[in-house]
Scaffold this motif. Structure first.
Motif, mmCIF file in Angstrom:
data_model
loop_
_atom_site.group_PDB
_atom_site.id
_atom_site.type_symbol
_atom_site.label_atom_id
_atom_site.label_comp_id
_atom_site.label_asym_id
_atom_site.label_seq_id
_atom_site.Cartn_x
_atom_site.Cartn_y
_atom_site.Cartn_z
ATOM 1 N N VAL A 1 0.826 -1.218 0.000
ATOM 2 C CA VAL A 1 0.000 0.000 0.000
ATOM 3 C C VAL A 1 0.858 1.265 0.000
ATOM 4 O O VAL A 1 0.894 1.983 -1.005
ATOM 5 N N PRO A 2 1.593 1.582 1.060
ATOM 6 C CA PRO A 2 2.375 2.822 0.959
ATOM 7 C C PRO A 2 3.573 2.740 0.024
ATOM 8 O O PRO A 2 3.859 3.692 -0.710
ATOM 9 N N MET A 3 4.274 1.585 0.010
ATOM 10 C CA MET A 3 5.562 1.529 -0.688
ATOM 11 C C MET A 3 5.445 1.219 -2.179
ATOM 12 O O MET A 3 6.407 1.412 -2.926
ATOM 13 N N VAL A 4 4.272 0.747 -2.621
ATOM 14 C CA VAL A 4 4.040 0.547 -4.059
ATOM 15 C C VAL A 4 2.940 1.486 -4.553
ATOM 16 O O VAL A 4 3.162 2.328 -5.417
ATOM 17 N N GLU B 1 15.204 -7.743 0.194
ATOM 18 C CA GLU B 1 14.794 -9.085 -0.229
ATOM 19 C C GLU B 1 13.349 -9.367 0.166
ATOM 20 O O GLU B 1 12.578 -9.939 -0.616
ATOM 21 N N VAL B 2 12.977 -8.969 1.374
ATOM 22 C CA VAL B 2 11.604 -9.197 1.837
ATOM 23 C C VAL B 2 10.626 -8.380 0.996
ATOM 24 O O VAL B 2 9.562 -8.872 0.597
ATOM 25 N N PHE B 3 10.986 -7.131 0.710
ATOM 26 C CA PHE B 3 10.124 -6.273 -0.105
ATOM 27 C C PHE B 3 9.890 -6.894 -1.478
ATOM 28 O O PHE B 3 8.747 -6.986 -1.948
ATOM 29 N N ARG C 1 6.107 -9.355 -5.170
ATOM 30 C CA ARG C 1 5.833 -10.421 -6.142
ATOM 31 C C ARG C 1 4.667 -11.302 -5.694
ATOM 32 O O ARG C 1 3.926 -11.827 -6.521
ATOM 33 N N GLN C 2 4.501 -11.437 -4.393
ATOM 34 C CA GLN C 2 3.404 -12.261 -3.879
ATOM 35 C C GLN C 2 2.055 -11.558 -3.985
ATOM 36 O O GLN C 2 1.057 -12.173 -4.379
ATOM 37 N N TYR C 3 2.028 -10.279 -3.645
ATOM 38 C CA TYR C 3 0.742 -9.595 -3.483
ATOM 39 C C TYR C 3 0.378 -8.633 -4.612
ATOM 40 O O TYR C 3 -0.799 -8.323 -4.791
ATOM 41 N N PHE C 4 1.363 -8.129 -5.335
ATOM 42 C CA PHE C 4 1.081 -7.146 -6.379
ATOM 43 C C PHE C 4 1.216 -7.840 -7.723
ATOM 44 O O PHE C 4 2.312 -8.229 -8.120
ATOM 45 N N HIS C 5 0.113 -8.008 -8.410
ATOM 46 C CA HIS C 5 0.100 -8.827 -9.621
ATOM 47 C C HIS C 5 0.464 -7.976 -10.838
ATOM 48 O O HIS C 5 -0.346 -7.214 -11.347
ATOM 49 N N PHE D 1 15.220 -0.975 -4.589
ATOM 50 C CA PHE D 1 13.994 -1.595 -4.095
ATOM 51 C C PHE D 1 13.009 -1.815 -5.243
ATOM 52 O O PHE D 1 12.356 -2.852 -5.311
ATOM 53 N N TYR D 2 12.869 -0.821 -6.127
ATOM 54 C CA TYR D 2 11.778 -0.908 -7.097
ATOM 55 C C TYR D 2 12.201 -1.215 -8.529
ATOM 56 O O TYR D 2 11.440 -1.845 -9.259
ATOM 57 N N TRP D 3 13.403 -0.835 -8.952
ATOM 58 C CA TRP D 3 13.775 -1.112 -10.340
ATOM 59 C C TRP D 3 13.779 -2.603 -10.670
ATOM 60 O O TRP D 3 13.320 -2.994 -11.756
ATOM 61 N N PRO D 4 14.268 -3.485 -9.778
ATOM 62 C CA PRO D 4 14.223 -4.919 -10.124
ATOM 63 C C PRO D 4 12.808 -5.455 -10.323
ATOM 64 O O PRO D 4 12.625 -6.500 -10.958
ATOM 65 N N LEU D 5 11.806 -4.744 -9.808
ATOM 66 C CA LEU D 5 10.424 -5.208 -9.921
ATOM 67 C C LEU D 5 9.747 -4.717 -11.198
ATOM 68 O O LEU D 5 8.557 -4.951 -11.396
ATOM 69 N N THR D 6 10.503 -4.059 -12.064
ATOM 70 C CA THR D 6 9.932 -3.639 -13.346
ATOM 71 C C THR D 6 9.898 -4.789 -14.340
ATOM 72 O O THR D 6 9.223 -4.703 -15.367
ATOM 73 N N GLU D 7 10.622 -5.851 -14.048
ATOM 74 C CA GLU D 7 10.632 -7.002 -14.948
ATOM 75 C C GLU D 7 9.357 -7.807 -14.759
ATOM 76 O O GLU D 7 8.895 -8.012 -13.643
ATOM 77 N N GLN D 8 8.796 -8.253 -15.850
ATOM 78 C CA GLN D 8 7.578 -9.052 -15.770
ATOM 79 C C GLN D 8 7.863 -10.366 -15.055
ATOM 80 O O GLN D 8 8.928 -10.958 -15.194
ATOM 81 N N PHE D 9 6.900 -10.785 -14.276
ATOM 82 C CA PHE D 9 7.026 -12.082 -13.625
ATOM 83 C C PHE D 9 5.662 -12.736 -13.629
ATOM 84 O O PHE D 9 4.634 -12.081 -13.762
ATOM 85 N N ASP D 10 5.646 -14.037 -13.489
ATOM 86 C CA ASP D 10 4.387 -14.782 -13.516
ATOM 87 C C ASP D 10 3.694 -14.667 -12.174
ATOM 88 O O ASP D 10 4.307 -14.849 -11.125
ATOM 89 N N ALA D 11 2.408 -14.374 -12.222
ATOM 90 C CA ALA D 11 1.633 -14.339 -10.986
ATOM 91 C C ALA D 11 1.505 -15.754 -10.429
ATOM 92 O O ALA D 11 1.521 -16.744 -11.158
ATOM 93 N N ASP D 12 1.373 -15.829 -9.141
ATOM 94 C CA ASP D 12 1.181 -17.114 -8.480
ATOM 95 C C ASP D 12 -0.115 -17.739 -9.001
ATOM 96 O O ASP D 12 -1.185 -17.143 -8.876
ATOM 97 N N PRO D 13 -0.056 -18.919 -9.590
ATOM 98 C CA PRO D 13 -1.279 -19.522 -10.139
ATOM 99 C C PRO D 13 -2.334 -19.795 -9.081
ATOM 100 O O PRO D 13 -3.508 -19.938 -9.391
ATOM 101 N N ALA D 14 -1.910 -19.851 -7.811
ATOM 102 C CA ALA D 14 -2.880 -20.098 -6.746
ATOM 103 C C ALA D 14 -3.552 -18.814 -6.288
ATOM 104 O O ALA D 14 -4.469 -18.847 -5.483
ATOM 105 N N ALA D 15 -3.046 -17.664 -6.780
ATOM 106 C CA ALA D 15 -3.583 -16.380 -6.309
ATOM 107 C C ALA D 15 -4.966 -16.131 -6.889
ATOM 108 O O ALA D 15 -5.281 -16.586 -7.964
#
Length: 205
Positions: free
Chosen positions: A97-100, A159-161, A166-170, A191-205
């Protein structure tokens, strides 16, 4: 946004976000009251909720000044869906919420201000400038308490961020980023540049 109707829709969307933010800041206090936190945690989110309420009022005033009102257009609940996803995870709530989501506001608000500047709509410019200045603090609260929790538990915040986003923000985070304001709020680029790469959402989400 080049037309009056488009600018009204933009203000209505911002009003939605601000109203959701009021609820989210009170929710983090109430929902995670069982997690031992210093008094400053609660002080920060009470202040943030108060400021978000002011922001919502500013947007309502702008809408009325343009001949509309809040509720004239459909509302959206994207922020609240993220709250539901993190209902049992304080780390996740702070990360998403605040950090993304609120950090994204730092990226896009200057462009919104420019839209209203070109249209000569001074009331909206002043309101958005207030929001822009105060949202830095809300992102900073998220960063501060996220890092505090990680320090308490001996975890690497970056690492936790990354794992939680990746877990909660699809989806991937989208540049361009307002690196200056993000840094002011305690969000370094790694913190945020590595998250610009596309990743697969958790299929269980």
């Amino acid at each position: 946004p080049g037309s009056p109707a488009g600018r009204i829709a933009l203000l209505h969307a911002v009003a939605d976000i601000e109203l959701n933010a009021v609820d989210l800041h009170w929710d983090i206090i109430a929902r995670f009251g069982h997690v031992p936190m210093p008094p400053g945690f609660y002080d920060d989110w009470v202040k943030a909720a108060d400021e978000e309420s002011k922001h919502f009022g500013l947007m309502c005033d702008c809408l009325e000044g343009m001949g509309s009102h809040y509720g004239a257009l459909p509302a959206h609940a994207g922020m609240w869906r993220n709250a539901e996803d993190t209902v049992e995870d304080l780390f996740g709530r702070l990360a998403v919420v605040p950090m993304v989501l609120e950090a994204r506001g730092l990226d896009v608000t200057p462009g919104m201000i420019e839209i209203f500047r070109k249209a000569g709509e001074q009331q909206a410019i002043v309101a958005l400038e207030v929001i822009y200045a105060e949202e830095v603090g809300h992102v900073a609260y998220g960063s501060k308490w996220f890092n505090w929790l990680c320090g308490r538990d001996g975890l690497d915040p970056k690492e936790v961020f990354h794992a939680l986003v990746r877990q909660y923000f699809h989806g991937a985070l989208k540049p361009p980023f307002n690196e200056e304001k993000r840094a002011e709020a305690g969000l370094p680029p790694d913190f945020y540049w590595p998250l610009t790469e596309q990743f697969d959402a958790d299929p269980a989400a």
